[in-house]
Design a protein around this motif. Structure first.
Motif, mmCIF file in Angstrom:
data_model
loop_
_atom_site.group_PDB
_atom_site.id
_atom_site.type_symbol
_atom_site.label_atom_id
_atom_site.label_comp_id
_atom_site.label_asym_id
_atom_site.label_seq_id
_atom_site.Cartn_x
_atom_site.Cartn_y
_atom_site.Cartn_z
ATOM 1 N N LYS A 135 -32.801 -54.336 2.181
ATOM 2 C CA LYS A 135 -31.824 -54.424 3.255
ATOM 3 C C LYS A 135 -31.708 -55.870 3.713
ATOM 4 N N SER A 136 -30.531 -56.211 4.226
ATOM 5 C CA SER A 136 -30.360 -57.500 4.887
ATOM 6 C C SER A 136 -30.284 -57.244 6.383
ATOM 7 N N TYR A 137 -31.097 -57.971 7.140
ATOM 8 C CA TYR A 137 -31.101 -57.828 8.596
ATOM 9 C C TYR A 137 -30.339 -58.963 9.278
ATOM 10 N N GLY A 138 -29.593 -59.729 8.488
ATOM 11 C CA GLY A 138 -28.678 -60.691 9.067
ATOM 12 C C GLY A 138 -29.247 -62.074 9.292
ATOM 13 N N ARG A 139 -28.418 -62.899 9.920
ATOM 14 C CA ARG A 139 -28.730 -64.299 10.157
ATOM 15 C C ARG A 139 -29.197 -64.504 11.591
ATOM 16 N N LEU A 140 -30.177 -65.384 11.757
ATOM 17 C CA LEU A 140 -30.670 -65.744 13.080
ATOM 18 C C LEU A 140 -30.175 -67.139 13.426
ATOM 19 N N ASN A 141 -29.715 -67.312 14.637
ATOM 20 C CA ASN A 141 -29.166 -68.590 15.069
ATOM 21 C C ASN A 141 -30.285 -69.483 15.599
ATOM 22 N N VAL A 142 -31.002 -70.122 14.672
ATOM 23 C CA VAL A 142 -32.088 -71.030 15.035
ATOM 24 C C VAL A 142 -31.997 -72.240 14.114
ATOM 25 N N GLU A 143 -31.972 -73.447 14.676
ATOM 26 C CA GLU A 143 -31.808 -74.686 13.908
ATOM 27 C C GLU A 143 -30.642 -74.537 12.930
ATOM 28 N N GLU A 144 -30.882 -74.777 11.615
ATOM 29 C CA GLU A 144 -29.786 -74.626 10.644
ATOM 30 C C GLU A 144 -29.623 -73.186 10.155
ATOM 31 N N GLN A 189 -41.529 -53.844 11.217
ATOM 32 C CA GLN A 189 -41.441 -54.397 12.572
ATOM 33 C C GLN A 189 -40.366 -55.491 12.608
ATOM 34 N N VAL A 190 -39.117 -55.051 12.470
ATOM 35 C CA VAL A 190 -38.022 -55.998 12.280
ATOM 36 C C VAL A 190 -37.824 -56.891 13.502
ATOM 37 N N ALA A 191 -37.764 -56.311 14.687
ATOM 38 C CA ALA A 191 -37.531 -57.105 15.898
ATOM 39 C C ALA A 191 -38.637 -58.136 16.100
ATOM 40 N N ASP A 192 -39.898 -57.706 15.916
ATOM 41 C CA ASP A 192 -41.025 -58.640 16.062
ATOM 42 C C ASP A 192 -40.985 -59.718 14.979
ATOM 43 N N PHE A 193 -40.601 -59.326 13.767
ATOM 44 C CA PHE A 193 -40.548 -60.278 12.665
ATOM 45 C C PHE A 193 -39.451 -61.323 12.895
ATOM 46 N N LYS A 194 -38.352 -60.908 13.488
ATOM 47 C CA LYS A 194 -37.292 -61.871 13.806
ATOM 48 C C LYS A 194 -37.803 -62.901 14.816
ATOM 49 N N LYS A 195 -38.569 -62.454 15.797
ATOM 50 C CA LYS A 195 -39.147 -63.387 16.771
ATOM 51 C C LYS A 195 -40.100 -64.357 16.072
ATOM 52 N N THR A 196 -40.895 -63.829 15.154
ATOM 53 C CA THR A 196 -41.810 -64.670 14.388
ATOM 54 C C THR A 196 -41.042 -65.712 13.590
ATOM 55 N N THR A 197 -39.947 -65.298 12.977
ATOM 56 C CA THR A 197 -39.134 -66.221 12.184
ATOM 57 C C THR A 197 -38.554 -67.330 13.043
ATOM 58 N N VAL A 198 -38.034 -66.986 14.204
ATOM 59 C CA VAL A 198 -37.485 -67.997 15.112
ATOM 60 C C VAL A 198 -38.576 -69.001 15.491
ATOM 61 N N THR A 199 -39.758 -68.498 15.784
ATOM 62 C CA THR A 199 -40.879 -69.373 16.133
ATOM 63 C C THR A 199 -41.225 -70.292 14.970
ATOM 64 N N ALA A 200 -41.270 -69.721 13.759
ATOM 65 C CA ALA A 200 -41.628 -70.508 12.574
ATOM 66 C C ALA A 200 -40.645 -71.649 12.346
ATOM 67 N N VAL A 201 -39.366 -71.382 12.470
ATOM 68 C CA VAL A 201 -38.356 -72.417 12.228
ATOM 69 C C VAL A 201 -38.399 -73.473 13.342
ATOM 70 N N ASN A 202 -38.598 -73.036 14.565
ATOM 71 C CA ASN A 202 -38.675 -73.984 15.681
ATOM 72 C C ASN A 202 -39.892 -74.894 15.593
ATOM 73 N N LYS A 203 -40.937 -74.459 14.888
ATOM 74 C CA LYS A 203 -42.170 -75.245 14.777
ATOM 75 C C LYS A 203 -42.127 -76.247 13.616
ATOM 76 N N LEU A 204 -41.067 -76.241 12.831
ATOM 77 C CA LEU A 204 -41.067 -77.081 11.629
ATOM 78 C C LEU A 204 -41.239 -78.553 11.959
#
Length: 205
Positions: A135-144, A189-204
């Motif tokens: 499945k695709s859970y879409g795009r997150l608006n974080v950095e690029e 845990q899609v919602a939690d994983f999206k939060k994790t992803t946003v955090t990961a990209v913001n920490k780059l």
């Protein structure tokens, strides 16, 4: 995960003591210049496990061994990675690549997304006893931008595993986050994983 998705790679399910020892060694060995390198997720920033904390190994230069499913073949030798595990059969991994230019990073992120999109079909071609659905859970608006995907695999001998993937970019740096455990899409845990992803990209950077 055995013969299926291999998101739970060897070395992820490491004992707490071994993880702590490796982290201590890494803290001594990392040079001061590494402070400018992309930061990796902390264990507490991963999707919460209901009965166990997360533990993290050291940030390690190079490709993970074994290579993770779906994205492993595209990873260059300049990658860095960190593996995470719980006291139960749940694990995660973050892989980061700093490209020479922003365009190369953009192209690399697109290649990873393409590989993930075709992963279920490829897995079933490689193993006739495996059924894979994604499945695709879409795009997150974080950095690029970052994209989130899910992959469920079920084998003829009864195993059932769910994995989540994300690919995010900040300038010339690309990061991939993987999370996996036994189960199906209902256990993701899609919602939690999206939060994790946003955090990961913001920490780059």
């Amino acid at each position: 995960m055995g013969k299926t998705v291999q998101i739970r790679a060897r070395g992820i399910r490491t004992t707490v003591a071994a993880l702590a020892a490796a982290a201590a060694v890494a803290a001594v060995a990392v040079p001061a210049a590494a402070a400018t390198a992309p930061r990796f997720l902390k264990p507490a920033e991963l999707p919460p496990h209901p009965t166990s904390p997360w533990y993290a190994g050291p940030v390690t230069a190079g490709q993970p061994d074994p290579l993770p499913v779906c994205v492993g073949e595209a990873l260059p030798s300049i990658a860095s990675h960190r593996s995470y595990g719980t006291e139960f059969d749940t694990n995660a991994q973050q892989i980061t690549v700093v490209e020479r230019t922003e365009q190369r990073a953009k192209d690399f992120a697109a290649l990873l997304r393409e590989d993930i999109t075709g992963c279920a079909k490829k897995l079933m071609e490689q193993d006739p006893d495996l059924t894979a659905t994604q499945k695709s859970y879409g795009r997150l608006n974080v950095e690029e931008g970052a994209h989130v995907y899910g992959l469920h695999t079920a084998s003829a001998w009864g195993s059932s595993d769910i994995g989540l993937f994300s690919v995010g970019r900040d300038g010339r740096t690309v990061t991939v986050v993987l999370w996996g455990q036994m189960g199906n899409f209902q256990h993701a845990q899609v919602a939690d994983f999206k939060k994790t992803t946003v955090t990961a990209v913001n920490k780059l950077y």
